[in-house]
Write a protein that holds these residues in place. Structure first.
Motif, mmCIF file in Angstrom:
data_model
loop_
_atom_site.group_PDB
_atom_site.id
_atom_site.type_symbol
_atom_site.label_atom_id
_atom_site.label_comp_id
_atom_site.label_asym_id
_atom_site.label_seq_id
_atom_site.Cartn_x
_atom_site.Cartn_y
_atom_site.Cartn_z
ATOM 1 N N LEU A 41 0.836 -1.191 0.000
ATOM 2 C CA LEU A 41 0.000 0.000 0.000
ATOM 3 C C LEU A 41 0.871 1.241 0.000
ATOM 4 O O LEU A 41 1.888 1.295 0.706
ATOM 5 N N HIS A 42 0.491 2.221 -0.780
ATOM 6 C CA HIS A 42 1.161 3.520 -0.805
ATOM 7 C C HIS A 42 0.113 4.587 -0.524
ATOM 8 O O HIS A 42 -1.056 4.428 -0.878
ATOM 9 N N LEU A 43 0.512 5.676 0.119
ATOM 10 C CA LEU A 43 -0.396 6.792 0.367
ATOM 11 C C LEU A 43 -0.179 7.853 -0.689
ATOM 12 O O LEU A 43 0.940 8.307 -0.911
ATOM 13 N N ILE A 44 -1.270 8.233 -1.352
ATOM 14 C CA ILE A 44 -1.237 9.195 -2.449
ATOM 15 C C ILE A 44 -1.988 10.454 -2.028
ATOM 16 O O ILE A 44 -3.094 10.371 -1.489
ATOM 17 N N ASP A 45 -1.379 11.615 -2.278
ATOM 18 C CA ASP A 45 -2.041 12.895 -2.022
ATOM 19 C C ASP A 45 -3.150 13.067 -3.045
ATOM 20 O O ASP A 45 -2.911 13.022 -4.248
ATOM 21 N N ARG A 46 -4.379 13.259 -2.570
ATOM 22 C CA ARG A 46 -5.528 13.365 -3.479
ATOM 23 C C ARG A 46 -5.429 14.571 -4.403
ATOM 24 O O ARG A 46 -5.850 14.519 -5.546
ATOM 25 N N ALA A 47 -4.868 15.671 -3.916
ATOM 26 C CA ALA A 47 -4.809 16.897 -4.715
ATOM 27 C C ALA A 47 -3.723 16.837 -5.785
ATOM 28 O O ALA A 47 -3.951 17.184 -6.936
ATOM 29 N N SER A 48 -2.527 16.365 -5.409
ATOM 30 C CA SER A 48 -1.405 16.408 -6.346
ATOM 31 C C SER A 48 -1.156 15.093 -7.076
ATOM 32 O O SER A 48 -0.492 15.070 -8.108
ATOM 33 N N GLY A 49 -1.633 13.975 -6.532
ATOM 34 C CA GLY A 49 -1.363 12.667 -7.131
ATOM 35 C C GLY A 49 0.020 12.150 -6.819
ATOM 36 O O GLY A 49 0.457 11.154 -7.366
ATOM 37 N N LYS A 50 0.725 12.794 -5.884
ATOM 38 C CA LYS A 50 2.085 12.385 -5.515
ATOM 39 C C LYS A 50 2.048 11.478 -4.297
ATOM 40 O O LYS A 50 1.145 11.531 -3.473
ATOM 41 N N LEU A 51 3.078 10.638 -4.167
ATOM 42 C CA LEU A 51 3.225 9.767 -3.009
ATOM 43 C C LEU A 51 3.515 10.593 -1.765
ATOM 44 O O LEU A 51 4.173 11.645 -1.838
ATOM 45 N N LEU A 52 3.062 10.107 -0.622
ATOM 46 C CA LEU A 52 3.372 10.749 0.645
ATOM 47 C C LEU A 52 4.887 10.759 0.822
ATOM 48 O O LEU A 52 5.546 9.731 0.662
ATOM 49 N N GLY A 53 5.462 11.913 1.082
ATOM 50 C CA GLY A 53 6.901 12.053 1.253
ATOM 51 C C GLY A 53 7.666 12.340 -0.031
ATOM 52 O O GLY A 53 8.852 12.629 0.017
#
Length: 57
Positions: A41-53
């Motif tokens: 599992l990876h966490l994705i920023d909903r606004a930017s579509g980038k991975l957390l960190g």
């Protein structure tokens, strides 16, 4: 908000992964995504579509 496709680089394999962000309630800034490249599992920023960190830029 409508569904949209994002592409992120899996931090485990280095592969580019395409994922569809659905029209979910915006009560969270990040969503968990099951990665088909590494099965984690990876966490994705909903606004930017980038991975957390992930650095912006």
């Amino acid at each position: 908000m409508m569904d949209r496709h994002i592409v992120f680089k899996c931090p485990q394999t280095g592969m580019n992964v395409q994922h569809r962000l659905g029209d979910e309630p915006a009560d969270r800034t990040h969503v968990s995504v099951s990665c088909p490249a590494c099965t984690r599992l990876h966490l994705i920023d909903r606004a930017s579509g980038k991975l957390l960190g992930e650095r912006r830029g």
